[in-house]
Design a protein around this motif. Structure first.
Motif, PDB file in Angstrom:
ATOM      1  N   GLN A 320      10.408  -3.527  67.329  1.00  8.40           N
ATOM      2  CA  GLN A 320      11.661  -2.477  67.270  1.00  8.40           C
ATOM      3  C   GLN A 320      12.589  -3.496  67.819  1.00  8.40           C
ATOM      4  O   GLN A 320      13.848  -3.690  67.271  1.00  8.40           O
ATOM      5  N   GLY A 321      12.402  -4.188  69.084  1.00 14.12           N
ATOM      6  CA  GLY A 321      13.222  -5.016  69.816  1.00 14.12           C
ATOM      7  C   GLY A 321      13.771  -6.202  68.883  1.00 14.12           C
ATOM      8  O   GLY A 321      14.840  -6.469  68.936  1.00 14.12           O
ATOM      9  N   SER A 322      12.827  -6.778  68.251  1.00 17.90           N
ATOM     10  CA  SER A 322      13.010  -7.871  67.444  1.00 17.90           C
ATOM     11  C   SER A 322      13.915  -7.597  66.499  1.00 17.90           C
ATOM     12  O   SER A 322      14.976  -8.266  66.033  1.00 17.90           O
ATOM     13  N   PHE A 323      13.695  -6.395  65.818  1.00 15.97           N
ATOM     14  CA  PHE A 323      14.627  -5.926  64.702  1.00 15.97           C
ATOM     15  C   PHE A 323      15.973  -5.568  64.937  1.00 15.97           C
ATOM     16  O   PHE A 323      17.103  -5.682  64.439  1.00 15.97           O
ATOM     17  N   MET A 324      16.140  -4.767  66.079  1.00 15.62           N
ATOM     18  CA  MET A 324      17.231  -4.205  66.506  1.00 15.62           C
ATOM     19  C   MET A 324      18.179  -5.377  67.345  1.00 15.62           C
ATOM     20  O   MET A 324      19.314  -5.102  67.247  1.00 15.62           O
ATOM     21  N   ALA A 325      17.486  -6.606  67.441  1.00 12.87           N
ATOM     22  CA  ALA A 325      18.668  -7.596  67.658  1.00 12.87           C
ATOM     23  C   ALA A 325      19.416  -7.944  66.648  1.00 12.87           C
ATOM     24  O   ALA A 325      20.443  -8.775  66.585  1.00 12.87           O
ATOM     25  N   LEU A 326      19.122  -7.849  65.417  1.00 13.76           N
ATOM     26  CA  LEU A 326      19.706  -8.298  64.071  1.00 13.76           C
ATOM     27  C   LEU A 326      20.839  -7.102  63.969  1.00 13.76           C
ATOM     28  O   LEU A 326      20.977  -6.150  63.918  1.00 13.76           O
ATOM     29  N   PRO A 327      22.151  -8.047  64.034  1.00 12.49           N
ATOM     30  CA  PRO A 327      23.457  -7.317  63.600  1.00 12.49           C
ATOM     31  C   PRO A 327      23.400  -6.077  62.633  1.00 12.49           C
ATOM     32  O   PRO A 327      23.967  -4.805  62.812  1.00 12.49           O
ATOM     33  N   ASP A 328      22.843  -6.229  61.469  1.00 14.91           N
ATOM     34  CA  ASP A 328      23.088  -5.189  60.456  1.00 14.91           C
ATOM     35  C   ASP A 328      22.183  -4.034  60.954  1.00 14.91           C
ATOM     36  O   ASP A 328      22.519  -2.928  60.694  1.00 14.91           O
ATOM     37  N   VAL A 329      20.819  -4.343  61.402  1.00 16.91           N
ATOM     38  CA  VAL A 329      20.091  -3.038  62.006  1.00 16.91           C
ATOM     39  C   VAL A 329      20.963  -2.550  63.086  1.00 16.91           C
ATOM     40  O   VAL A 329      20.955  -1.226  63.234  1.00 16.91           O
ATOM     41  N   GLN A 330      21.515  -3.288  64.003  1.00 16.25           N
ATOM     42  CA  GLN A 330      22.371  -2.868  65.310  1.00 16.25           C
ATOM     43  C   GLN A 330      23.496  -1.754  64.735  1.00 16.25           C
ATOM     44  O   GLN A 330      23.751  -0.905  65.875  1.00 16.25           O
TER      45      GLN A 330
END
Lengths: 456, 86
Positions: A320-330
């Motif tokens: 989750q942490g790695s993905f949520m660092a991506l601007p589009d996901v965030q």
């Protein structure tokens, strides 16, 4: 009298003190969590009671979970296994017990000052300057005790758990001092964006450089012991350790992608957040391969069961942490309850589970007796697990509703009724966690203080 | 101005890390890794392994079911984010 004192201080008194500390403050911390969750569905519940309004309850909950429940629980195990791994007694049980007492005094001061509204007003770094000093001091004392034990060791090689525990103590002492701007006692803060950067540097490192290494250290000890199998690869574990130290220190700015932080710093934070897959997978592959074919043994030991479940949650929260660092996901997942769900998986599901597992694995070794009740420990396991997975589900849904609404420009007051039912469910699950903490405290206290254990 | 704090932290952290790393290298911490794997088991004391039960296996299945639900929730959120972006 002298003989009694000697016996006490040669009998893992420090480990016992930290286990008891963790069990007690888990009750208080989860009560504050439950209170805060209840206030979110009934905002006027404590309207005229200044000490427990939401703005004071939330930081108390967070700081108590962090420094009252999880960290002492992990340290309780560490004060047991580090001397055993090094083949020598702890340098000073007296110093260890004094550290535990100072730790508890700091926690009492934490609750009292936050209830009185004495705060530095920075998320996760609310504590006022004198308590900041106390926190740095207790970590420094623990580090000194561990380091002196290492210096007197009879085993030449430092097992990876020793590396992790030493790093956690010293890095937290440094990170805490820096992140709380300890050289400015009046404010405990810088000004503007630099302060936000420093705050999130601290906020994420307190998880990545305190809870993560301590939890990894406990897992690396408990899983081989419970399965009676050697660690899959000690070399891989050291690779994981050093890569964690290199990568984790810079990820905090991924919480500030929407604000005017220098672009290079955002890039560093995002790249390192994705690169976290290296230390995470090094740890998980190692633990899971060690446990391969031995899941039955793990589930037969309630402590190991908690710990192993914590490693699964670590996989979950890290992805989750790695993905949520991506601007589009965030764009959808940030600044809403999705992050709260993420935090609960990390602190309760991963580090909290491993802290509880460490306590339940360690206590029979500390006392020479079985747990007072294996059934109560098992029951607590399921309550925490169901509560935590429940948190994940309802807060993730609530977060997506909020994220979607704000992305589409909906006003807050239209969104609140939509997420109300999830807040109610969350409070119900909070009650489950609080009740489990009561059971846990009773079980730990009886196991440590009663003359005989009672299995199962 | 926040750069001095970060530069000082990074410099001190790097210096301590490198010093520790080279101490470990010189001290033989990266040798004899096969023996290191067995260190937690050293004082096992002939304790019998815990008994494996059918109830334990059932609990394991339930655990994986709960974890799968959690993972599904997370995957759904990521797909939803991708959908909104698209």
């Amino acid at each position: 009298m002298i003989a009694d004192t000697k016996e006490i201080f040669e009998n893992y008194a420090t480990a016992k003190a930290f286990c008891l500390t963790s069990a007690f403050w888990m009750m208080v911390a989860t009560f504050y969590g439950l209170l805060g969750a209840t206030e979110l569905i009934a905002p006027d519940l404590t309207a005229n009671i200044g000490g427990i309004v939401f703005g004071r309850v939330r930081p108390t909950h967070i700081n108590l979970v962090l420094f009252g429940f999880v960290t002492p629980g992990l340290l309780g195990s560490a004060f047991y296994f580090i001397p055993r791994l090094l083949g020598t007694p702890l340098y000073s049980e007296r110093l260890g017990v004094a550290t535990a007492l100072a730790w508890n005094a700091a926690l009492v001061a934490l609750v009292a000052t936050l209830a009185m509204g004495m705060t530095q007003g920075r998320e996760y770094a609310e504590l006022i300057w004198p308590i900041d000093l106390a926190v740095v001091a207790v970590f420094a004392l623990a580090f000194f005790n561990f380091t002196m034990t290492v210096a007197r060791r009879r085993e030449k090689i430092l097992y990876v758990s020793v590396w992790y525990v030493l790093a956690a103590c010293i890095l937290t002492a440094c990170t805490y001092a820096l992140g709380n701007v300890i050289w400015r006692p009046n404010t405990g803060a810088l000004v503007g964006i630099p302060d936000a950067i420093l705050l999130w540097f601290y906020g994420h490192n307190i998880f990545g450089l305190l809870l993560t290494p301590l939890s990894a250290g406990v897992a690396y000890y408990v899983i081989p012991r419970a399965t009676r199998a050697p660690l899959y690869s000690h070399t891989l574990s050291l690779l994981g350790f050093w890569s964690l130290i290199v990568v984790y220190t810079h990820v905090g700015t991924h919480h500030l992608l929407q604000v005017p932080v220098p672009t290079w710093l955002k890039v560093v934070a995002i790249v390192d957040s994705v690169a976290m897959v290296i230390p995470v997978m090094a740890f998980l592959i190692n633990i899971w391969y060690t446990a391969k074919g031995k899941l039955g043994e793990i589930h037969a030991d309630v402590g190991a069961k908690f710990v192993f479940t914590g490693t699964i949650m670590y996989f979950f929260v890290s992805i989750q942490g790695s993905f949520m660092a991506l601007p589009d996901v965030q764009r959808v997942t940030h600044f809403n309850n999705w992050v709260v769900a993420h935090a609960h998986i990390g602190v309760l599901g991963f580090a909290g589970m491993i802290a509880l597992g460490g306590i339940y694995y360690t206590i029979p070794k500390l006392t020479g007796r079985p747990l007072f009740s294996r059934f109560l420990a098992d029951f607590q396991y399921w309550m925490v697990l169901i509560g935590m997975v429940g948190f994940t589900i309802v807060l993730t849904i609530a977060g997506l509703i909020q994220g979607n609404a704000w992305l589409n420009g909906e006003t807050v007051y239209r969104v609140l009724p939509e997420i109300h039912v999830y807040y109610v469910t969350r409070a119900g699950l909070g009650l489950l966690i609080f009740t489990s903490a009561l059971l846990g405290f009773y079980n730990v206290t009886r196991s440590l203080l009663a003359k005989r254990g009672a299995m199962p | 101005m926040y750069f001095p704090y970060f530069i000082a932290y990074i410099a001190i952290g790097l210096a301590i890390s490198l010093a520790l790393f080279f101490w470990a290298l010189k001290n033989g911490q990266f040798q004899d890794q096969q023996r290191a794997r067995f260190l937690p088991l050293r004082d096992d004391g002939g304790v019998q392994p815990a008994r494996v039960s059918r109830w334990g296996r059932l609990q394991m299945l339930a655990l994986f079911a709960l974890v799968s639900i959690g993972l599904a929730a997370s995957a759904a959120s990521l797909l939803y984010a991708a959908y909104l972006r698209g």
